[in-house]
Write a protein that holds these residues in place. Structure first.
Motif, PDB file in Angstrom:
ATOM      1  N   LEU A  33       0.825  -1.210   0.000  1.00 12.23           N
ATOM      2  CA  LEU A  33       0.000   0.000   0.000  1.00 12.23           C
ATOM      3  C   LEU A  33       0.854   1.254   0.000  1.00 12.23           C
ATOM      4  O   LEU A  33       1.810   1.370   0.766  1.00 12.23           O
ATOM      5  CB  LEU A  33      -0.903  -0.005   1.245  1.00 12.23           C
ATOM      6  CG  LEU A  33      -1.719   1.262   1.534  1.00 12.23           C
ATOM      7  CD1 LEU A  33      -2.761   1.494   0.450  1.00 12.23           C
ATOM      8  CD2 LEU A  33      -2.365   1.169   2.905  1.00 12.23           C
ATOM      9  N   ARG A  75      -3.943   4.541  -2.447  1.00 15.06           N
ATOM     10  CA  ARG A  75      -5.066   5.260  -1.849  1.00 15.06           C
ATOM     11  C   ARG A  75      -4.674   6.722  -1.682  1.00 15.06           C
ATOM     12  O   ARG A  75      -3.486   7.058  -1.579  1.00 15.06           O
ATOM     13  CB  ARG A  75      -5.451   4.652  -0.503  1.00 15.06           C
ATOM     14  CG  ARG A  75      -5.998   3.229  -0.599  1.00 15.06           C
ATOM     15  CD  ARG A  75      -7.343   3.188  -1.320  1.00 15.06           C
ATOM     16  NE  ARG A  75      -7.843   1.841  -1.495  1.00 15.06           N
ATOM     17  CZ  ARG A  75      -8.657   1.232  -0.628  1.00 15.06           C
ATOM     18  NH1 ARG A  75      -9.074   1.861   0.471  1.00 15.06           N
ATOM     19  NH2 ARG A  75      -9.078   0.005  -0.860  1.00 15.06           N
ATOM     20  N   GLU A  82      -6.573   5.851   5.822  1.00  9.53           N
ATOM     21  CA  GLU A  82      -6.569   4.941   4.676  1.00  9.53           C
ATOM     22  C   GLU A  82      -5.949   3.591   5.016  1.00  9.53           C
ATOM     23  O   GLU A  82      -6.409   2.556   4.547  1.00  9.53           O
ATOM     24  CB  GLU A  82      -5.837   5.590   3.501  1.00  9.53           C
ATOM     25  CG  GLU A  82      -6.530   6.825   2.946  1.00  9.53           C
ATOM     26  CD  GLU A  82      -7.955   6.536   2.509  1.00  9.53           C
ATOM     27  OE1 GLU A  82      -8.202   5.459   1.931  1.00  9.53           O
ATOM     28  OE2 GLU A  82      -8.833   7.381   2.759  1.00  9.53           O
ATOM     29  N   VAL A  86      -7.892   0.013   4.624  1.00  8.93           N
ATOM     30  CA  VAL A  86      -7.374  -1.112   3.853  1.00  8.93           C
ATOM     31  C   VAL A  86      -7.229  -2.344   4.736  1.00  8.93           C
ATOM     32  O   VAL A  86      -7.552  -3.467   4.323  1.00  8.93           O
ATOM     33  CB  VAL A  86      -6.032  -0.736   3.190  1.00  8.93           C
ATOM     34  CG1 VAL A  86      -5.343  -1.966   2.623  1.00  8.93           C
ATOM     35  CG2 VAL A  86      -6.250   0.305   2.103  1.00  8.93           C
ATOM     36  N   GLU A  89     -10.648  -3.829   5.083  1.00  4.20           N
ATOM     37  CA  GLU A  89     -11.103  -4.469   3.846  1.00  4.20           C
ATOM     38  C   GLU A  89     -10.421  -5.813   3.630  1.00  4.20           C
ATOM     39  O   GLU A  89     -11.041  -6.761   3.141  1.00  4.20           O
ATOM     40  CB  GLU A  89     -10.824  -3.548   2.651  1.00  4.20           C
ATOM     41  CG  GLU A  89     -11.657  -2.282   2.624  1.00  4.20           C
ATOM     42  CD  GLU A  89     -11.232  -1.342   1.512  1.00  4.20           C
ATOM     43  OE1 GLU A  89     -10.594  -1.828   0.542  1.00  4.20           O
ATOM     44  OE2 GLU A  89     -11.509  -0.137   1.603  1.00  4.20           O
ATOM     45  N   VAL A 177      -9.346  -5.863  -2.428  1.00  2.88           N
ATOM     46  CA  VAL A 177      -8.865  -4.533  -2.047  1.00  2.88           C
ATOM     47  C   VAL A 177      -8.675  -3.686  -3.300  1.00  2.88           C
ATOM     48  O   VAL A 177      -7.861  -4.004  -4.159  1.00  2.88           O
ATOM     49  CB  VAL A 177      -7.544  -4.627  -1.260  1.00  2.88           C
ATOM     50  CG1 VAL A 177      -7.067  -3.235  -0.870  1.00  2.88           C
ATOM     51  CG2 VAL A 177      -7.732  -5.492  -0.019  1.00  2.88           C
ATOM     52  N   SER A 179      -7.977  -0.102  -5.640  1.00  2.10           N
ATOM     53  CA  SER A 179      -6.879   0.852  -5.739  1.00  2.10           C
ATOM     54  C   SER A 179      -7.274   2.004  -6.646  1.00  2.10           C
ATOM     55  O   SER A 179      -8.016   1.835  -7.620  1.00  2.10           O
ATOM     56  CB  SER A 179      -5.630   0.168  -6.302  1.00  2.10           C
ATOM     57  OG  SER A 179      -4.600   1.106  -6.566  1.00  2.10           O
TER      58      SER A 179
END
Length: 214
Positions: A33, A75, A82, A86, A89, A177, A179
């Motif tokens: 991420l 993100r 964020e 994530v 999720e 997930v 993006s």
């Protein structure tokens, strides 16, 4: 299957990346991420050359992950918010990231740790990713810096460096997930014509060329 989140900041590479290797330990999935945080832009980052170089770095990182079966998740927004989104999720129990030395990074780390612990998740911060030794390792006992070179050199020479880590062979990323779209250098105006390409691939190519040139 255990899932972890790896938060990339200024460490946009796959080789010698302790947080990524730790997250992959045991064969679980990871969410690589990167959060584009407006707070970083307000601190002076949002200038053309930096944005263009960042776009190159993110795309090169994404390409390397895709070669290994994964992908980069991008993100935009407050980093703490964020990352927590994530992690939820992906149903991730762990978040891994590199330690950094700035006040901004320290505040961000503390906020993130508290938010994750509230949600029953754990933050692991890995040192010696963007620095050769951990902060404070070469400071004297009674001060915050050495005033004379010889004792500084002696303390530095006593430090052992960690082993270099190879890039992972495979990276599995959960499909659920989402993006944001990765930025492109061509979308950034006002970039200096001589700005070199960003990314680990270009950096390693330039280093190899320099080492072989004598």
């Amino acid at each position: 299957m255990r899932t972890s989140v790896v938060v990339f900041t200024c460490d946009l590479r796959l080789s010698d990346h302790p947080p990524l290797r730790a997250a992959l330990h045991g064969g679980g999935q990871v969410v690589p991420l990167f959060v584009r945080d407006p707070a970083v832009d307000r601190a002076g980052f949002a200038v053309p050359n930096r944005l263009a170089f960042l776009a190159d770095c993110l795309r090169d990182l994404d390409a390397g992950l895709r070669e290994r079966g994964g992908r980069l998740v991008l993100r935009e927004g407050d980093t703490v918010r964020e990352v927590c989104r994530v992690a939820e999720e992906a149903d991730a129990g762990e978040v891994h990231m590199s330690g950094d030395v700035s006040t901004f990074a320290h505040v961000r780390e503390q906020r993130l740790r508290e938010a994750l612990e509230t949600a029953g998740r754990r933050l692991y911060v890995h040192e010696t990713v963007s620095t050769a030794v951990a902060p404070g390792a070469v400071t004297p006992t009674a001060s915050d810096h050495f005033a004379v070179f010889t004792p500084y050199y002696r303390r530095w020479s006593e430090q052992g460096l960690r082993d270099v880590l190879d890039a992972p062979r495979t990276v599995g990323v959960p499909e659920q997930v989402g993006s944001a779209s990765l930025p492109e250098r061509g979308d950034v105006g006002g970039v200096s014509p001589g700005l070199c390409a960003g990314g680990e691939t270009e950096g390693r190519r330039r280093l190899a060329a320099w080492l072989s040139s004598g």
